[in-house]
Write a protein that holds these residues in place. Structure first.
Motif, PDB file in Angstrom:
ATOM      1  N   PRO A  62       0.800  -1.233   0.000  1.00  0.00           N
ATOM      2  CA  PRO A  62       0.000   0.000   0.000  1.00  0.00           C
ATOM      3  C   PRO A  62       0.836   1.288   0.000  1.00  0.00           C
ATOM      4  O   PRO A  62       0.325   2.358  -0.311  1.00  0.00           O
ATOM      5  N   ILE A  63       2.121   1.188   0.304  1.00  0.00           N
ATOM      6  CA  ILE A  63       2.990   2.369   0.394  1.00  0.00           C
ATOM      7  C   ILE A  63       3.693   2.595  -0.944  1.00  0.00           C
ATOM      8  O   ILE A  63       4.393   1.706  -1.451  1.00  0.00           O
ATOM      9  N   ILE A  64       3.525   3.773  -1.525  1.00  0.00           N
ATOM     10  CA  ILE A  64       4.077   4.083  -2.841  1.00  0.00           C
ATOM     11  C   ILE A  64       5.588   3.847  -2.920  1.00  0.00           C
ATOM     12  O   ILE A  64       6.048   3.181  -3.852  1.00  0.00           O
ATOM     13  N   PRO A  65       6.413   4.367  -1.984  1.00  0.00           N
ATOM     14  CA  PRO A  65       7.860   4.133  -2.112  1.00  0.00           C
ATOM     15  C   PRO A  65       8.250   2.652  -2.079  1.00  0.00           C
ATOM     16  O   PRO A  65       9.233   2.257  -2.705  1.00  0.00           O
ATOM     17  N   VAL A  66       7.494   1.844  -1.366  1.00  0.00           N
ATOM     18  CA  VAL A  66       7.782   0.401  -1.334  1.00  0.00           C
ATOM     19  C   VAL A  66       7.497  -0.204  -2.706  1.00  0.00           C
ATOM     20  O   VAL A  66       8.313  -0.963  -3.241  1.00  0.00           O
ATOM     21  N   ARG A  67       6.353   0.145  -3.294  1.00  0.00           N
ATOM     22  CA  ARG A  67       6.044  -0.356  -4.644  1.00  0.00           C
ATOM     23  C   ARG A  67       7.086   0.129  -5.646  1.00  0.00           C
ATOM     24  O   ARG A  67       7.538  -0.628  -6.499  1.00  0.00           O
TER      25      ARG A  67
ATOM     26  N   ALA B  42       4.150  -4.231 -17.172  1.00  0.00           N
ATOM     27  CA  ALA B  42       3.274  -3.477 -18.081  1.00  0.00           C
ATOM     28  C   ALA B  42       1.940  -3.168 -17.407  1.00  0.00           C
ATOM     29  O   ALA B  42       1.392  -2.071 -17.557  1.00  0.00           O
ATOM     30  N   GLU B  43       1.429  -4.123 -16.654  1.00  0.00           N
ATOM     31  CA  GLU B  43       0.172  -3.909 -15.926  1.00  0.00           C
ATOM     32  C   GLU B  43       0.362  -2.820 -14.863  1.00  0.00           C
ATOM     33  O   GLU B  43      -0.501  -1.949 -14.691  1.00  0.00           O
ATOM     34  N   ILE B  44       1.476  -2.853 -14.167  1.00  0.00           N
ATOM     35  CA  ILE B  44       1.772  -1.820 -13.170  1.00  0.00           C
ATOM     36  C   ILE B  44       1.890  -0.458 -13.853  1.00  0.00           C
ATOM     37  O   ILE B  44       1.373   0.547 -13.351  1.00  0.00           O
ATOM     38  N   ALA B  45       2.547  -0.427 -15.006  1.00  0.00           N
ATOM     39  CA  ALA B  45       2.730   0.829 -15.741  1.00  0.00           C
ATOM     40  C   ALA B  45       1.398   1.423 -16.185  1.00  0.00           C
ATOM     41  O   ALA B  45       1.278   2.643 -16.353  1.00  0.00           O
ATOM     42  N   LYS B  46       0.397   0.586 -16.362  1.00  0.00           N
ATOM     43  CA  LYS B  46      -0.929   1.064 -16.771  1.00  0.00           C
ATOM     44  C   LYS B  46      -1.823   1.411 -15.589  1.00  0.00           C
ATOM     45  O   LYS B  46      -2.630   2.330 -15.673  1.00  0.00           O
ATOM     46  N   ARG B  47      -1.727   0.672 -14.496  1.00  0.00           N
ATOM     47  CA  ARG B  47      -2.776   0.737 -13.489  1.00  0.00           C
ATOM     48  C   ARG B  47      -2.384   1.225 -12.095  1.00  0.00           C
ATOM     49  O   ARG B  47      -3.273   1.482 -11.293  1.00  0.00           O
ATOM     50  N   ASP B  48      -1.096   1.308 -11.778  1.00  0.00           N
ATOM     51  CA  ASP B  48      -0.760   1.725 -10.411  1.00  0.00           C
ATOM     52  C   ASP B  48      -1.337   3.114 -10.156  1.00  0.00           C
ATOM     53  O   ASP B  48      -1.184   4.024 -10.965  1.00  0.00           O
ATOM     54  N   ASP B  49      -2.023   3.265  -9.028  1.00  0.00           N
ATOM     55  CA  ASP B  49      -2.733   4.517  -8.768  1.00  0.00           C
ATOM     56  C   ASP B  49      -1.991   5.477  -7.841  1.00  0.00           C
ATOM     57  O   ASP B  49      -2.528   6.519  -7.469  1.00  0.00           O
ATOM     58  N   GLY B  50      -0.759   5.155  -7.486  1.00  0.00           N
ATOM     59  CA  GLY B  50       0.009   6.033  -6.605  1.00  0.00           C
ATOM     60  C   GLY B  50       0.392   7.328  -7.303  1.00  0.00           C
ATOM     61  O   GLY B  50       1.024   7.312  -8.350  1.00  0.00           O
ATOM     62  N   GLN B  51      -0.017   8.443  -6.716  1.00  0.00           N
ATOM     63  CA  GLN B  51       0.242   9.754  -7.311  1.00  0.00           C
ATOM     64  C   GLN B  51       1.112  10.602  -6.402  1.00  0.00           C
ATOM     65  O   GLN B  51       1.064  10.481  -5.190  1.00  0.00           O
ATOM     66  N   SER B  52       1.873  11.466  -7.024  1.00  0.00           N
ATOM     67  CA  SER B  52       2.547  12.528  -6.299  1.00  0.00           C
ATOM     68  C   SER B  52       2.402  13.769  -7.156  1.00  0.00           C
ATOM     69  O   SER B  52       2.181  13.679  -8.365  1.00  0.00           O
TER      70      SER B  52
END
Length: 102
Positions: free
Chosen positions: A41-46, A66-76
């Protein structure tokens, strides 16, 4: 705490690269932990996990990245400039894997 965990995941990737004598079971254990961390759940860990995958993954892992590149929802963001650092790192990781293939 997330920063320490992120660094720990990155270090697992470095450990795997620096120790060519790891057994298949040890290599798979490192890979499994890193892949699990891509769902943290923590963006820096992902982000750290995806960075590590860029170093240790094979072409078999490109689909996950590729799935992470499309769907990860972590924003800064800062002053209206929204970024998706995990997505960006996944794109870099894919490129790194493809370059190693050449």
């Amino acid at each position: 705490i997330g920063g320490f965990r992120a660094e720990g995941i990155r270090m697992l990737g470095t450990l795997k690269l620096a120790n060519p004598t790891l057994t298949d079971a040890e290599n798979e254990s490192v890979r499994s932990v890193v892949i699990t961390a891509t769902r943290d759940p923590i963006i820096p860990v992902r982000q750290g996990a995806v960075e590590a995958l860029g170093k240790i993954a094979t072409t078999a892992d490109i689909g996950l990245l590729a799935e992470i590149a499309k769907r990860d929802d972590g924003q800064s963001g800062y002053r209206g400039n929204t970024r998706y650092p995990v997505r960006e790192q996944a794109e870099k990781a894919i490129e790194s894997i493809r370059q190693r293939r050449q």
